[in-house]
Design a protein around this motif. Structure first.
Motif, mmCIF file in Angstrom:
data_model
loop_
_atom_site.group_PDB
_atom_site.id
_atom_site.type_symbol
_atom_site.label_atom_id
_atom_site.label_comp_id
_atom_site.label_asym_id
_atom_site.label_seq_id
_atom_site.Cartn_x
_atom_site.Cartn_y
_atom_site.Cartn_z
ATOM 1 N N LYS A 71 0.793 -1.314 -0.075
ATOM 2 C CA LYS A 71 -0.105 0.075 0.125
ATOM 3 C C LYS A 71 0.864 1.359 -0.120
ATOM 4 N N THR A 72 1.883 1.295 0.797
ATOM 5 C CA THR A 72 2.974 2.369 0.709
ATOM 6 C C THR A 72 3.520 2.652 -0.455
ATOM 7 N N GLN A 73 4.020 1.474 -1.170
ATOM 8 C CA GLN A 73 4.581 1.629 -2.555
ATOM 9 C C GLN A 73 3.557 2.228 -3.577
ATOM 10 N N VAL A 74 2.204 1.702 -3.505
ATOM 11 C CA VAL A 74 1.117 2.113 -4.502
ATOM 12 C C VAL A 74 0.901 3.586 -4.351
ATOM 13 N N MET A 75 0.732 3.962 -2.948
ATOM 14 C CA MET A 75 0.352 5.256 -2.813
ATOM 15 C C MET A 75 1.428 6.383 -3.144
ATOM 16 N N SER A 76 2.768 5.955 -3.269
ATOM 17 C CA SER A 76 4.059 6.792 -3.518
ATOM 18 C C SER A 76 4.290 6.802 -4.735
ATOM 19 N N GLY A 77 3.575 5.840 -5.655
ATOM 20 C CA GLY A 77 3.690 5.856 -7.287
ATOM 21 C C GLY A 77 4.723 5.037 -7.788
ATOM 22 N N ASN A 78 5.294 3.959 -6.658
ATOM 23 C CA ASN A 78 6.284 3.422 -6.882
ATOM 24 C C ASN A 78 5.668 1.599 -6.841
ATOM 25 N N ALA A 79 4.717 1.588 -7.313
ATOM 26 C CA ALA A 79 4.127 0.163 -7.361
ATOM 27 C C ALA A 79 4.959 -0.924 -8.098
ATOM 28 N N PRO A 80 5.155 -2.161 -7.545
ATOM 29 C CA PRO A 80 5.992 -3.117 -7.960
ATOM 30 C C PRO A 80 5.329 -3.636 -9.400
ATOM 31 N N SER A 81 6.169 -4.377 -10.165
ATOM 32 C CA SER A 81 5.637 -4.787 -11.498
ATOM 33 C C SER A 81 4.406 -5.977 -10.911
ATOM 34 N N ALA A 82 4.904 -6.960 -10.200
ATOM 35 C CA ALA A 82 3.963 -7.821 -9.564
ATOM 36 C C ALA A 82 3.920 -7.939 -8.025
ATOM 37 N N ALA A 83 3.060 -8.390 -7.484
ATOM 38 C CA ALA A 83 2.766 -8.566 -6.143
ATOM 39 C C ALA A 83 2.040 -9.949 -5.742
ATOM 40 N N GLN A 84 2.181 -10.322 -4.589
ATOM 41 C CA GLN A 84 1.513 -11.472 -4.212
ATOM 42 C C GLN A 84 0.283 -11.289 -3.681
ATOM 43 N N ILE A 85 -0.757 -11.215 -4.339
ATOM 44 C CA ILE A 85 -2.183 -10.960 -3.888
ATOM 45 C C ILE A 85 -3.058 -12.190 -4.305
ATOM 46 N N LYS A 86 -4.165 -12.477 -3.091
ATOM 47 C CA LYS A 86 -5.229 -13.461 -3.452
ATOM 48 C C LYS A 86 -6.566 -13.259 -3.199
ATOM 49 N N GLY A 87 -7.443 -14.150 -3.424
ATOM 50 C CA GLY A 87 -8.792 -13.958 -3.250
ATOM 51 C C GLY A 87 -9.536 -12.540 -3.471
ATOM 52 N N PRO A 88 -10.340 -12.371 -2.619
ATOM 53 C CA PRO A 88 -11.231 -11.026 -3.113
ATOM 54 C C PRO A 88 -10.376 -9.743 -3.128
ATOM 55 N N SER A 89 -9.231 -9.885 -2.781
ATOM 56 C CA SER A 89 -8.044 -8.710 -2.861
ATOM 57 C C SER A 89 -7.880 -8.389 -4.070
ATOM 58 N N ILE A 90 -7.802 -9.380 -4.971
ATOM 59 C CA ILE A 90 -7.453 -9.160 -6.547
ATOM 60 C C ILE A 90 -8.639 -8.409 -6.842
ATOM 61 N N ARG A 91 -9.898 -8.439 -6.859
ATOM 62 C CA ARG A 91 -10.749 -7.614 -7.332
ATOM 63 C C ARG A 91 -10.927 -6.103 -6.512
ATOM 64 N N GLU A 92 -10.312 -6.093 -5.251
ATOM 65 C CA GLU A 92 -10.408 -4.908 -4.537
ATOM 66 C C GLU A 92 -9.292 -3.940 -5.508
ATOM 67 N N TRP A 93 -8.292 -4.721 -5.599
ATOM 68 C CA TRP A 93 -7.159 -3.631 -6.268
ATOM 69 C C TRP A 93 -7.407 -3.389 -7.599
ATOM 70 N N ALA A 94 -8.172 -4.265 -8.200
ATOM 71 C CA ALA A 94 -8.634 -4.111 -9.787
ATOM 72 C C ALA A 94 -9.879 -2.656 -9.861
ATOM 73 N N ASP A 95 -10.513 -2.997 -8.667
ATOM 74 C CA ASP A 95 -11.384 -1.775 -8.592
ATOM 75 C C ASP A 95 -10.656 -0.390 -8.488
ATOM 76 N N GLN A 96 -9.614 -0.396 -7.847
ATOM 77 C CA GLN A 96 -8.982 0.772 -7.837
ATOM 78 C C GLN A 96 -8.296 1.571 -9.028
ATOM 79 N N GLY A 97 -8.256 0.547 -10.102
ATOM 80 C CA GLY A 97 -7.731 1.101 -11.531
ATOM 81 C C GLY A 97 -6.209 1.275 -11.394
ATOM 82 N N GLN A 300 0.082 -1.324 -12.766
ATOM 83 C CA GLN A 300 0.587 -0.514 -14.173
ATOM 84 C C GLN A 300 1.834 0.227 -13.835
ATOM 85 N N GLN A 301 2.787 0.322 -14.926
ATOM 86 C CA GLN A 301 4.177 0.683 -14.704
ATOM 87 C C GLN A 301 4.327 2.072 -15.618
ATOM 88 N N ASN A 302 4.885 2.996 -15.001
ATOM 89 C CA ASN A 302 5.166 4.325 -15.658
ATOM 90 C C ASN A 302 3.687 4.822 -16.217
#
Length: 411
Positions: A71-97, A300-302
């Motif tokens: 969450k810290t990385q994404v908020m700072s604009g430095n999201a990783p290429s890939a992250a370990q996520i599962k279950g309903p959290s996949i949709r939750e992150w997708a809904d954030q665009g 998303q990258q860049n």
């Protein structure tokens, strides 16, 4: 001089190639011995394809610390290429665009994944996550030498379990090796809930049915958990899961409730199934299967809304039959692809695969609440808080029933 000049030219060319290679930053929480060995397979595969792997491992068996870091990385604009996520959290992150779809890599996934898992990997009709493997949660691990010493057998019922625990205690060992962390407490509680039957689990954990959550059966769940607690050692609070597994490996602990990643620790210690340890379905759960599916989502990258070549290559590699086989052999899981041969796997993995197939057919193949595969994070967190408080206090089971029913209403 010519040979030196040629060598220098090749060195500079190689450096430029390396500098031009796409860097893949990966956030995950696989840090134990067996887990590290498994993720290294993926890193090596990506290296061979010319990508630069940047590892961001955050310790913690259930990933809570990793999610905070993400969450810290994404908020700072430095999201990783890939992250370990599962279950309903996949949709939750997708809904954030903030994610990219990987449909271009998912050419045969629908045909090769269990339908339930395939659906979880998608959001709005697009594949947003690549699944690694399936872990069965409702396992009981037993040190075979300890079992032979007390003349016991793997327990199929709770009375048999407590009788064996008494024998272990009389022989001077800790009957139940437990790591005192919230997700580990949830693992035990959820497994006991599953022992009440597939219909009970479905109504209580999947449907969050209030009548079921306040039923005499739920009271029995908390009563059984309370009795199990009496077989922990005094030093269990805060213990990591792999240290509890190590107790079973070295014989100081007789049994452990844990998903089959524990098998990766046994393998890492050169222990063999049915020789050094026993894997058995937890009492009352042989006809059901609670699971967690490890998966990566892609950010998303860049500012680009399409997956990069490296992200697509990573997704394809994760779902390739060869990687699926090797990863699960190290991790202790079974491949999520249904077409991977089980011939190289040990008896525990073969038992897990057979149980999975039977559970899918009997409609008793359930996502795990404890591992974030079933309910939204707010609901799962509220229930986990109730269970954690119960297992770290003298709270009356009836009061815990009331609280867990209230927690199920949290959205």
């Amino acid at each position: 001089m010519t040979s030196i000049a040629t060598a220098m030219t090749l060195l500079v060319a190689g450096t430029h190639a390396a500098l031009g290679a796409e860097q893949i930053s990966v956030l995950h929480w696989w840090t134990s011995g067996g887990e590290s060995k498994a993720i290294r397979v993926l890193k090596d595969d990506m290296d061979k394809q010319g990508y630069v792997w940047k590892d961001f491992a955050v310790a913690g068996g259930a990933g809570a610390a990793a999610m905070t870091a993400l969450k810290t990385q994404v908020m700072s604009g430095n999201a990783p290429s890939a992250a370990q996520i599962k279950g309903p959290s996949i949709r939750e992150w997708a809904d954030q665009g903030v994610l990219v779809d990987i449909d271009k890599a998912a050419t045969d996934w629908k045909a090769q994944l269990p339908a339930q898992v395939s659906k979880t990997m998608q959001a709005n009709g697009h594949y947003m996550a690549a699944p690694f493997s399936v872990h069965r949660i409702n396992w009981l691990w037993i040190n075979k030498a300890d079992l032979d010493k007390v003349g016991g057998k793997p327990p199929a019922t709770w009375p048999e379990f407590f009788a064996l625990a008494d024998k272990f205690r009389a022989a001077g060992m800790t009957p139940v090796a437990r790591g005192g962390q919230p997700w580990q407490d949830m693992t035990i509680w959820e497994t006991v809930a599953l022992s009440q039957g597939a219909d009970f689990y479905r109504k209580a954990m999947v449907d969050l049915d209030q009548k079921t959550l306040t039923s005499p059966q739920m009271l029995q769940v908390f009563q059984i958990v309370r009795k199990i607690q009496g077989y922990f050692d005094k030093s269990s609070t805060g213990r990591d899961w792999n240290l509890a597994t190590a107790m079973v490996i070295n014989g100081s602990g007789g049994m452990q409730f844990m998903g089959d990643w524990a098998k990766g620790e046994f393998a890492n210690a050169n222990k063999q199934a049915d020789v050094d340890y026993i894997c058995a379905a937890a009492p009352g759960t042989s006809n059901a299967f609670t699971y967690t599916v490890d998966s990566f989502v892609f950010f998303q990258q860049n500012g680009k809304k399409e997956a990069t070549p490296g992200q697509l290559a990573l997704a394809k590699t994760i779902m390739s039959p060869g990687f699926q086989e090797q990863f699960s052999l190290y991790k202790g899981s079974i491949p999520v692809r249904q077409d991977v041969s089980m011939s190289k796997f040990d008896n525990c993995a073969k038992k897990s695969f057979a149980a999975e197939q039977a559970a899918i057919k009997s409609n008793s193949f359930f996502p795990s609440l404890a591992f974030g595969d079933l309910q939204p994070s707010a609901t799962a967190g509220a229930i986990s808080d109730v269970v954690t408080h119960f297992m770290n206090s003298n709270e009356d089971p009836q009061e815990a029933v009331r609280k867990v029913a209230a927690a199920a209403k949290v959205k």
